[in-house]
Scaffold this motif. Sequence first.
Motif, PDB file in Angstrom:
ATOM      1  N   THR A  60      27.476 -28.435  10.080  1.00 21.75           N
ATOM      2  CA  THR A  60      26.000 -28.138   9.969  1.00 21.75           C
ATOM      3  C   THR A  60      25.069 -28.778  10.984  1.00 21.75           C
ATOM      4  O   THR A  60      25.432 -29.420  11.473  1.00 21.75           O
ATOM      5  N   THR A  86      17.290 -28.736   9.222  1.00 23.39           N
ATOM      6  CA  THR A  86      17.311 -27.312   8.945  1.00 23.39           C
ATOM      7  C   THR A  86      15.901 -26.847   8.135  1.00 23.39           C
ATOM      8  O   THR A  86      15.661 -27.624   7.475  1.00 23.39           O
ATOM      9  N   GLU A 140      14.411 -23.389   6.128  1.00 24.33           N
ATOM     10  CA  GLU A 140      14.133 -21.813   5.923  1.00 24.33           C
ATOM     11  C   GLU A 140      13.018 -21.525   4.934  1.00 24.33           C
ATOM     12  O   GLU A 140      12.833 -22.069   3.925  1.00 24.33           O
ATOM     13  N   PRO A 141      12.270 -20.423   5.450  1.00 27.06           N
ATOM     14  CA  PRO A 141      12.526 -19.713   6.584  1.00 27.06           C
ATOM     15  C   PRO A 141      12.073 -20.904   7.782  1.00 27.06           C
ATOM     16  O   PRO A 141      11.235 -21.584   7.695  1.00 27.06           O
ATOM     17  N   PHE A 142      12.430 -20.297   9.037  1.00 25.90           N
ATOM     18  CA  PHE A 142      12.283 -21.353  10.055  1.00 25.90           C
ATOM     19  C   PHE A 142      10.594 -21.591  10.375  1.00 25.90           C
ATOM     20  O   PHE A 142       9.903 -20.599  10.397  1.00 25.90           O
ATOM     21  N   ASN A 143      10.361 -22.800  10.559  1.00 28.41           N
ATOM     22  CA  ASN A 143       8.983 -23.154  10.953  1.00 28.41           C
ATOM     23  C   ASN A 143       9.017 -24.550  11.772  1.00 28.41           C
ATOM     24  O   ASN A 143       9.644 -25.484  11.328  1.00 28.41           O
ATOM     25  N   SER A 150      20.343 -33.399   6.530  1.00 24.79           N
ATOM     26  CA  SER A 150      21.105 -32.710   5.885  1.00 24.79           C
ATOM     27  C   SER A 150      22.480 -33.478   5.075  1.00 24.79           C
ATOM     28  O   SER A 150      22.445 -34.694   5.587  1.00 24.79           O
TER      29      SER A 150
END
Length: 315
Positions: A181, A185, A187-190, A204
């Motif tokens: 991974t 990260t 979600e949603p991508f910004n 993560s």
Amino acid sequence: RLPLPSLKVPRELLRSFPHSKRVGSYLIGKMINKGSFAKVMEGLHIGTGEKTLETENSYYMVMELCAGGDLMDRICERKRLEEREVRRYTRQILSAVDHLHKHGVVHDLKIENFLLDDHNNIKIVFGLSNTLKPDSLSLELLSTQCGSPAYAAPELLAHKKYGPKVDVWSGVSMFAMLTGTLPFTVEPFNIKQLHQKMVNREISSIPTDISKAVSFVMSLLEPDPDKRPSVRAAMEEKWINEGFAKKPLHTLSHKNLSPEDVDSSVLADMTEALGYSLSEIIHALTNNRPSNIMAYYHLLLGKFARSQKGVRAGK
């Protein structure tokens, strides 16, 4: 000397090579792949039978076949890689980046830029990169934005000036190898939220069995470039050298050939079959400048070496 292969390309090969047009000494074949900035086309050199491409108006980067495939595919297939394998790949990556920095190239690496050869060694391929003067690596900063957000260092996402330490942020790729991974990260991508996660070091989840490796990775994922180690410093760390007798090698630059170093067999074939004069070949090789002659020489040298290896293996 072992007998050398003929430079005459079988007509059957030229006829059977599917192509849409001819450019100079090359037949242009099918499209292999395409990205945002270019298409990759297959080409066959009529004079040598080598699949490569060069024209008077354009420069093309020709790479060797990487029979081991894409590192991303390797990770997806296995879910995550073993620590010792990640260490080996990371040593190769850092050594290669050190070599790039010596030549003033700042790359901004990502997993998709790593291929594997048939000996399971890392090969770095180029997407976007930037250049600066090699003698000013520690002084000059760059401002051109390049790279994929998920792999880009925080200073790039913040549109700040940056230096070669953006390549040390390739610890993102190392994290991906170890865990399967990405470390950061959203979600949603910004992009703003992604940048904030990097600055806050909101990483993560990490498997507990790779604590030593993660400690090394976290040193590379230092959001402050002033506190982030250089490539050289990273290569001195204990984890990266565990199980190895020597520290990662710093790649040496190729020196200009002297007339005595030029392979006489290749030289003879280039003068007889390709029509170059002895003086222009020697001049091109000793000046070590990119040219048709330089390309022909090294392609044929490699071809002869493979042929001789095959003859030995057949004995």
